[in-house]
Structures are given as C-alpha cells and as structure tokens.
Design a protein around this motif. Sequence first.
Motif, short mmCIF file in Angstrom:
data_model
loop_
_atom_site.label_atom_id
_atom_site.label_comp_id
_atom_site.label_asym_id
_atom_site.label_seq_id
_atom_site.Cartn_x
_atom_site.Cartn_y
_atom_site.Cartn_z
N ALA A 131 -1.91 -3.89 -8.77
CA ALA A 131 -1.99 -4.73 -7.57
C ALA A 131 -1.09 -4.25 -6.44
O ALA A 131 -1.48 -4.26 -5.28
CB ALA A 131 -1.67 -6.18 -7.93
N GLU A 132 0.13 -3.84 -6.77
CA GLU A 132 1.06 -3.39 -5.72
C GLU A 132 0.53 -2.12 -5.05
O GLU A 132 0.61 -1.98 -3.83
CB GLU A 132 2.45 -3.14 -6.33
CG GLU A 132 3.52 -2.89 -5.30
CD GLU A 132 4.91 -2.75 -5.91
OE1 GLU A 132 5.72 -2.02 -5.33
OE2 GLU A 132 5.18 -3.37 -6.95
N THR A 133 -0.01 -1.23 -5.85
CA THR A 133 -0.57 0.01 -5.29
C THR A 133 -1.82 -0.31 -4.46
O THR A 133 -2.04 0.28 -3.41
CB THR A 133 -0.91 1.00 -6.42
OG1 THR A 133 0.23 1.12 -7.27
CG2 THR A 133 -1.26 2.37 -5.87
N LYS A 134 -2.61 -1.27 -4.93
CA LYS A 134 -3.80 -1.67 -4.18
C LYS A 134 -3.41 -2.25 -2.82
O LYS A 134 -4.04 -1.94 -1.80
CB LYS A 134 -4.59 -2.71 -4.98
CG LYS A 134 -5.89 -3.12 -4.33
CD LYS A 134 -6.67 -4.08 -5.22
CE LYS A 134 -8.01 -4.42 -4.60
NZ LYS A 134 -8.82 -5.28 -5.49
N HIS A 135 -2.37 -3.06 -2.80
CA HIS A 135 -1.89 -3.64 -1.54
C HIS A 135 -1.40 -2.53 -0.59
O HIS A 135 -1.71 -2.55 0.60
CB HIS A 135 -0.78 -4.65 -1.81
CG HIS A 135 -0.19 -5.22 -0.57
ND1 HIS A 135 -0.87 -6.13 0.23
CD2 HIS A 135 1.01 -5.01 0.03
CE1 HIS A 135 -0.12 -6.44 1.27
NE2 HIS A 135 1.02 -5.77 1.18
N ALA A 136 -0.64 -1.57 -1.12
CA ALA A 136 -0.15 -0.46 -0.29
C ALA A 136 -1.32 0.36 0.25
O ALA A 136 -1.31 0.78 1.41
CB ALA A 136 0.80 0.43 -1.10
N ALA A 159 -4.43 -0.69 0.83
CA ALA A 159 -5.09 -1.48 1.88
C ALA A 159 -4.27 -1.44 3.17
O ALA A 159 -4.82 -1.30 4.26
CB ALA A 159 -5.31 -2.92 1.42
N SER A 160 -2.95 -1.54 3.05
CA SER A 160 -2.07 -1.48 4.23
C SER A 160 -2.15 -0.13 4.93
O SER A 160 -1.92 -0.04 6.13
CB SER A 160 -0.62 -1.76 3.82
OG SER A 160 -0.50 -3.08 3.35
N HIS A 186 -9.75 1.88 1.29
CA HIS A 186 -10.53 0.91 0.53
C HIS A 186 -10.47 1.32 -0.94
O HIS A 186 -10.84 2.43 -1.30
CB HIS A 186 -11.99 0.89 0.99
CG HIS A 186 -12.86 0.08 0.09
ND1 HIS A 186 -12.81 -1.30 0.05
CD2 HIS A 186 -13.77 0.46 -0.84
CE1 HIS A 186 -13.66 -1.73 -0.86
NE2 HIS A 186 -14.26 -0.68 -1.42
N GLN A 202 -9.75 -0.18 -9.96
CA GLN A 202 -8.44 -0.56 -10.50
C GLN A 202 -8.67 -0.87 -11.98
O GLN A 202 -9.59 -1.63 -12.31
CB GLN A 202 -7.90 -1.79 -9.76
CG GLN A 202 -6.54 -2.24 -10.23
CD GLN A 202 -6.04 -3.45 -9.44
OE1 GLN A 202 -6.47 -3.71 -8.32
NE2 GLN A 202 -5.13 -4.18 -10.03
N ALA A 210 2.74 2.48 -5.25
CA ALA A 210 2.78 2.16 -3.82
C ALA A 210 3.53 3.25 -3.06
O ALA A 210 3.14 3.64 -1.96
CB ALA A 210 3.43 0.80 -3.61
N ALA A 220 10.42 -6.55 -1.69
CA ALA A 220 9.27 -7.19 -2.33
C ALA A 220 9.71 -8.24 -3.37
O ALA A 220 9.06 -9.26 -3.53
CB ALA A 220 8.39 -6.14 -3.00
#
Length: 189
Positions: free
Chosen positions: A95-100, A102-103, A107, A111, A66, A19
């Motif tokens: 943000a990093e945890t949110k991205h993980a 979503a991946s 939903h 945050q 994440a 990352a």
Amino acid sequence: MPAAKNWVVLTRSEVGNHAWAPYIQALGLEAYNLPTIEIRPLGLTPAMKTTLSRLSSFDWIMPTSAAGVRCLHTLTVTAGLQWPPVGPRIAVIGAETKHAAASAGLHVAFQPSTPSSSALASELPEVQGKRILAPRTLIASGELEAILSRRGGDVVALPIYETCTIRGRDKALSDMLQADRSEERRVGK
C-alpha cells in the motif's frame, strides 16, 4: 505537577517518521523525530541513464518500496527523460508503495496479496517472455529477480538508491532525556 509525556522516538528516515507520527499521536503519545537513516538516490551513471531512457521498452516496472518510486522518479527527471513512462505496467509490493506511485503519476496495475518480494514475484501475471525492470536498493537480496527469472521473465535489476546511516548526537533529545532524569530525581522516582 503537569502529567509526564510519553514519548516514542521515531528512527526511520525523515519521510518514514513523518508517515508514522500521526499513528503515534493518535495513541496519545508524543512522537520525537530522530532519523537514523537516510535514503539517497545513487549518482546517475551513463549505464543507469541508458536504462532509464528505455523505460517504455519494459513490460513491467516493479519498484518494491516507496523510496524506490521516489528515487526512480527523481533520477528519471534529473536525466531529462520523460516521466511518467508510457507503456509499461506498474507492479508494487504494498500500500505505501502504491501510494508513492500514485503520487508520482503512475497507475498501479498489480499489487500482490501480501506485501513481500516473493509474493510480488510469484503472483505477478504475464511474466513469461516479458521485460521487467526492478528498480531497487543497492543492497537488495535478489530474491525478486531470481523468482521472476525462473518464471521466464527477462529481468533487469537496477540499483538506484542506498540507505545510509545518520550518525551524531541529537542535542534536543539529550536535553529532554536529561530534564526527565532530573525530574525523576526531584520527585524521588
């Protein structure tokens, strides 16, 4: 003589280094991947499997990293359970945890204003009387759970992963450093 390269040794986990590498390279530096830690899901115990089988009974699931999202997903699927869970809202720390999340097909409903456990626990709406699952590392401080409990939440802390040190020499890095020292001696630096 070719211009010397400026290297940055990235020592996070393999995923963490991956990352960060583009940011280092955007600065005109070379990134060298040397993970010194590894994130490992804990072994799936009967108690853990029971908790994971009840994910839908929680009002909130709050992974704080994440790695926590990835390990929760891995352990749930390994246990042969439904993913993503239906019912609970997801709250993440940043943000990093949110991205993980979503991946992983989750939903994110909340945050906090700043990426910290205390902000997450203090700002989370609708805590009183709610069942909250906090999947976390084995060595988490417990601050998040304490704040949520003081706010009237029924909190279940679920250690699901550990951070392990990777030991040993990296021959390629050693060779690169030795070559750099030799070049410095050759040109009289």
